[in-house]
Design a protein around this motif. Sequence first.
Motif, PDB file in Angstrom:
ATOM      1  N   PRO A  98     -35.877  10.854  59.722  1.00 49.00           N
ATOM      2  CA  PRO A  98     -35.946   9.513  59.134  1.00 49.00           C
ATOM      3  C   PRO A  98     -36.177   9.508  57.632  1.00 49.00           C
ATOM      4  CG  PRO A  98     -38.011  10.028  60.229  1.00 49.00           C
ATOM      5  CD  PRO A  98     -37.095  11.191  60.496  1.00 49.00           C
ATOM      6  N   VAL A  99     -36.542  10.652  57.045  1.00 47.11           N
ATOM      7  CA  VAL A  99     -36.817  10.712  55.614  1.00 47.11           C
ATOM      8  C   VAL A  99     -35.588  11.181  54.844  1.00 47.11           C
ATOM      9  CG1 VAL A  99     -38.295  11.699  53.833  1.00 47.11           C
ATOM     10  CG2 VAL A  99     -39.240  11.145  56.070  1.00 47.11           C
ATOM     11  N   ASN A 100     -35.048  12.333  55.206  1.00 44.76           N
ATOM     12  CA  ASN A 100     -33.945  12.924  54.456  1.00 44.76           C
ATOM     13  C   ASN A 100     -32.572  12.576  55.009  1.00 44.76           C
ATOM     14  OD1 ASN A 100     -35.908  14.222  52.890  1.00 44.76           O
ATOM     15  ND2 ASN A 100     -35.944  15.987  54.253  1.00 44.76           N
ATOM     16  N   GLU A 101     -32.485  12.312  56.306  1.00 44.17           N
ATOM     17  CA  GLU A 101     -31.222  11.986  56.974  1.00 44.17           C
ATOM     18  C   GLU A 101     -30.163  13.083  56.790  1.00 44.17           C
ATOM     19  OE1 GLU A 101     -31.025   7.169  57.249  1.00 44.17           O
ATOM     20  OE2 GLU A 101     -30.127   8.090  55.498  1.00 44.17           O
ATOM     21  N   ILE A 113     -31.570  22.181  66.557  1.00 38.02           N
ATOM     22  CA  ILE A 113     -31.749  21.501  65.282  1.00 38.02           C
ATOM     23  C   ILE A 113     -30.574  21.851  64.381  1.00 38.02           C
ATOM     24  CG2 ILE A 113     -33.245  21.198  63.279  1.00 38.02           C
ATOM     25  CD1 ILE A 113     -35.594  21.968  65.074  1.00 38.02           C
ATOM     26  N   TRP A 114     -29.776  20.845  64.041  1.00 39.62           N
ATOM     27  CA  TRP A 114     -28.613  21.008  63.189  1.00 39.62           C
ATOM     28  C   TRP A 114     -28.914  20.416  61.816  1.00 39.62           C
ATOM     29  CZ3 TRP A 114     -24.422  23.742  64.810  1.00 39.62           C
ATOM     30  CH2 TRP A 114     -24.285  23.954  66.184  1.00 39.62           C
ATOM     31  N   GLU A 115     -28.636  21.179  60.774  1.00 43.46           N
ATOM     32  CA  GLU A 115     -28.879  20.723  59.407  1.00 43.46           C
ATOM     33  C   GLU A 115     -27.555  20.563  58.682  1.00 43.46           C
ATOM     34  OE1 GLU A 115     -31.603  21.905  55.494  1.00 43.46           O
ATOM     35  OE2 GLU A 115     -31.830  22.962  57.409  1.00 43.46           O
ATOM     36  N   LEU A 116     -27.462  19.476  57.933  1.00 45.19           N
ATOM     37  CA  LEU A 116     -26.238  19.163  57.210  1.00 45.19           C
ATOM     38  C   LEU A 116     -26.251  19.858  55.850  1.00 45.19           C
ATOM     39  CD1 LEU A 116     -23.806  17.350  57.939  1.00 45.19           C
ATOM     40  CD2 LEU A 116     -24.833  15.569  56.520  1.00 45.19           C
ATOM     41  N   LYS A 117     -25.175  20.567  55.539  1.00 48.19           N
ATOM     42  CA  LYS A 117     -25.037  21.271  54.272  1.00 48.19           C
ATOM     43  C   LYS A 117     -23.776  20.784  53.558  1.00 48.19           C
ATOM     44  CE  LYS A 117     -28.610  24.029  54.720  1.00 48.19           C
ATOM     45  NZ  LYS A 117     -29.773  23.952  53.797  1.00 48.19           N
ATOM     46  N   PRO A 147     -29.270  20.039  44.770  1.00 46.80           N
ATOM     47  CA  PRO A 147     -29.710  20.657  46.029  1.00 46.80           C
ATOM     48  C   PRO A 147     -29.584  19.685  47.200  1.00 46.80           C
ATOM     49  CG  PRO A 147     -31.300  21.029  44.262  1.00 46.80           C
ATOM     50  CD  PRO A 147     -30.325  20.021  43.746  1.00 46.80           C
ATOM     51  N   ASP A 148     -29.447  20.245  48.392  1.00 45.55           N
ATOM     52  CA  ASP A 148     -29.307  19.433  49.611  1.00 45.55           C
ATOM     53  C   ASP A 148     -30.674  18.944  50.068  1.00 45.55           C
ATOM     54  OD1 ASP A 148     -26.614  19.893  49.506  1.00 45.55           O
ATOM     55  OD2 ASP A 148     -26.691  21.609  50.863  1.00 45.55           O
ATOM     56  N   SER A 166     -31.508  15.626  50.532  1.00 47.41           N
ATOM     57  CA  SER A 166     -31.347  14.501  51.441  1.00 47.41           C
ATOM     58  C   SER A 166     -29.889  14.102  51.437  1.00 47.41           C
ATOM     59  CB  SER A 166     -32.239  13.321  51.028  1.00 47.41           C
ATOM     60  OG  SER A 166     -31.835  12.814  49.765  1.00 47.41           O
ATOM     61  N   LEU A 167     -29.541  13.168  52.318  1.00 46.21           N
ATOM     62  CA  LEU A 167     -28.170  12.670  52.341  1.00 46.21           C
ATOM     63  C   LEU A 167     -27.834  11.968  51.039  1.00 46.21           C
ATOM     64  CD1 LEU A 167     -25.690  12.386  54.219  1.00 46.21           C
ATOM     65  CD2 LEU A 167     -26.605  10.170  54.932  1.00 46.21           C
ATOM     66  N   ASP A 168     -28.833  11.380  50.393  1.00 50.84           N
ATOM     67  CA  ASP A 168     -28.637  10.691  49.127  1.00 50.84           C
ATOM     68  C   ASP A 168     -28.263  11.655  48.009  1.00 50.84           C
ATOM     69  OD1 ASP A 168     -28.492   8.582  47.439  1.00 50.84           O
ATOM     70  OD2 ASP A 168     -30.640   8.415  47.087  1.00 50.84           O
ATOM     71  N   SER A 169     -28.761  12.878  48.048  1.00 49.11           N
ATOM     72  CA  SER A 169     -28.453  13.863  47.015  1.00 49.11           C
ATOM     73  C   SER A 169     -27.227  14.707  47.341  1.00 49.11           C
ATOM     74  CB  SER A 169     -29.653  14.794  46.810  1.00 49.11           C
ATOM     75  OG  SER A 169     -29.865  15.596  47.963  1.00 49.11           O
ATOM     76  N   MET A 170     -26.655  14.529  48.532  1.00 46.56           N
ATOM     77  CA  MET A 170     -25.501  15.321  48.936  1.00 46.56           C
ATOM     78  C   MET A 170     -24.189  14.614  48.648  1.00 46.56           C
ATOM     79  SD  MET A 170     -27.100  16.693  52.519  1.00 46.56           S
ATOM     80  CE  MET A 170     -25.665  17.583  53.029  1.00 46.56           C
ATOM     81  N   ILE A 171     -24.138  13.313  48.861  1.00 45.88           N
ATOM     82  CA  ILE A 171     -22.924  12.549  48.612  1.00 45.88           C
ATOM     83  C   ILE A 171     -23.288  11.314  47.804  1.00 45.88           C
ATOM     84  CG2 ILE A 171     -21.681  13.364  50.644  1.00 45.88           C
ATOM     85  CD1 ILE A 171     -22.479  10.845  52.102  1.00 45.88           C
ATOM     86  N   ALA A 172     -22.376  10.906  46.925  1.00 46.07           N
ATOM     87  CA  ALA A 172     -22.602   9.729  46.094  1.00 46.07           C
ATOM     88  C   ALA A 172     -22.334   8.472  46.906  1.00 46.07           C
ATOM     89  CB  ALA A 172     -21.694   9.770  44.865  1.00 46.07           C
ATOM     90  N   GLY A 173     -22.854   7.360  46.414  1.00 44.89           N
ATOM     91  CA  GLY A 173     -22.652   6.091  47.090  1.00 44.89           C
ATOM     92  C   GLY A 173     -21.206   5.653  47.051  1.00 44.89           C
ATOM     93  N   GLN A 174     -20.851   4.754  47.984  1.00 46.37           N
ATOM     94  CA  GLN A 174     -19.466   4.299  48.068  1.00 46.37           C
ATOM     95  C   GLN A 174     -19.048   3.531  46.824  1.00 46.37           C
ATOM     96  OE1 GLN A 174     -21.519   4.291  50.573  1.00 46.37           O
ATOM     97  NE2 GLN A 174     -20.495   5.423  52.196  1.00 46.37           N
TER      98      GLN A 174
END
Length: 545
Positions: A349-352, A366-370, A407-408, A410-418
Amino acid sequence: FCSVLVADFALCSSRGWQGLIAYGCHSLVLVVDANSAQTLQVLERHKASVVKVRCTCVGCLYFPLKVLGLKLQSLTLGKIIVWDVATGAARCEIQEHSKPIQDMQWLWNQDASRDLLLAVHPPNYIVLWNADTGTKLWKKSYAENILSFSFDPFDPSHLALLTSEGIVFISDFSPSKAPASSGKKVYISSPHSSPSHNKLAAATGAKKALDKVKILISNEKPSAESVTLNDCLQLSYLPSKRNYMLLLYPREILILDLEVNQTVGVIAIERTGVPFIQVIPCFQRDGLFCLHENGCITLRVRRSNCITASPNEEPDPDPVQELVYDLRSQCDAIRVTKTVRPFSMVCCPVNENSAALIVSDGRVMIWELKSSISGRNVRNSSSSASPLYSPVSFCGIPVGAFQNKLPDLSLDSMIAGQGASAGEEFRSSFLQEVHLKFLLTGLLSGLPLPPFAIRMCPPLTTKNIKQYEPILAVGECFEKSIFSIKYKYSCYNSNILADMLHVFPSDHRGIEWISLSGFISFATSTPNNLGLVRNELQLVDLPTG
């Protein structure tokens, strides 16, 4: 936090803000550390199978310097137990009647108390409880059977109830008193029974398919043959978009725009595809974590650019923003059998950027998104879906001079907003296309069905006190392997799986320790046609395997 699934073995799960995963298995509640994939606590008090689990964090908003306490709530046939995970003690027991509760959720979006709990009691009651004292604050009944509910993350006074015939929208929810009105009721035609569902596969484009399902929301009750919500698996507001909601069906996900009362997005599975079980919407980015029946977890992210009409098509006189979610990543599926199947999924719920899969055989995967940079400019991308971009800054800090990407974290730091792709088109030379993939970073293996051959290592003495480690050897009689479980005595009385050895091709019959570092295991094969068996005896050295 959302992620609950009721199953035959009563296996359900929830994930808290402290990185702990709680799930129910039979009459027990297990708490697992997601970082180490180890069991921290086993809670025993339920007399029947646990069907739902919810986690909450106490003090995370108002007491950042105080030691945080994790409270967990689990329920069985009508009984709700509130647990203190650190001590393993039950703080409160709540029971309205003996019927199983349909849904429950902590009220995290209010300041009155951190102990308020809303539960759906069958057939048509919602009850607000003080989970600290077990006091019933108020009770409200409705005309139809309530299946589940969802709070609007942008307005805590808005609540949506999923019923067997439609959706009831409540706009005056308050912890202080019960809702005065009965809410606004709308009806949703099921995709399976709607005529548009049969034409959906023949549509040549997403817009044509969308036009066929625009009339799914209505204030008038349709005929009984064309409407039902019994096959709707889940209802949830989108935390990334205001006034949007999703409905999960086995083969479709419908995105509803509540302002125009229309379906503005359809995620349909092909005929050969694997049906959905569960979906978790993200709040950092407009994405969906989806769990399928084969145990595969997929991530779908909303496409940044809308599909424009072709030159041969007439312009739509009533344009509605169409939402298209592209498949961005998926993990490996599991081997599904009659006794092994996926039950539930939880997302951090924090990093998504990580998800945990709960399997019926006791495994927690446990699967981690990279993320990875593709190495080509976004303008030259030939992919049919719109590219994902790596953010140029995170929390006001730009990408370093010697960094390819952030760095990975959170989801916010991995992909930019739409919105970044359209608003920062002039900076496209600095944007890099990014690809996402799932990596298995943790695995907690559960024990299969008994019988077992169990032996504890030799006891502690004055001679072996320096090298003594309490180790339990568990031999599986049908899996032809041995688990070595090392008990680590700590504040949680946790245990760590030290090793798993495949010793015999035959079924294990027994284990006998000869020292602290070795044991003898013996096995007997099944009789052949002549009634003869093969007896095997092996000496196993634990340090070397």
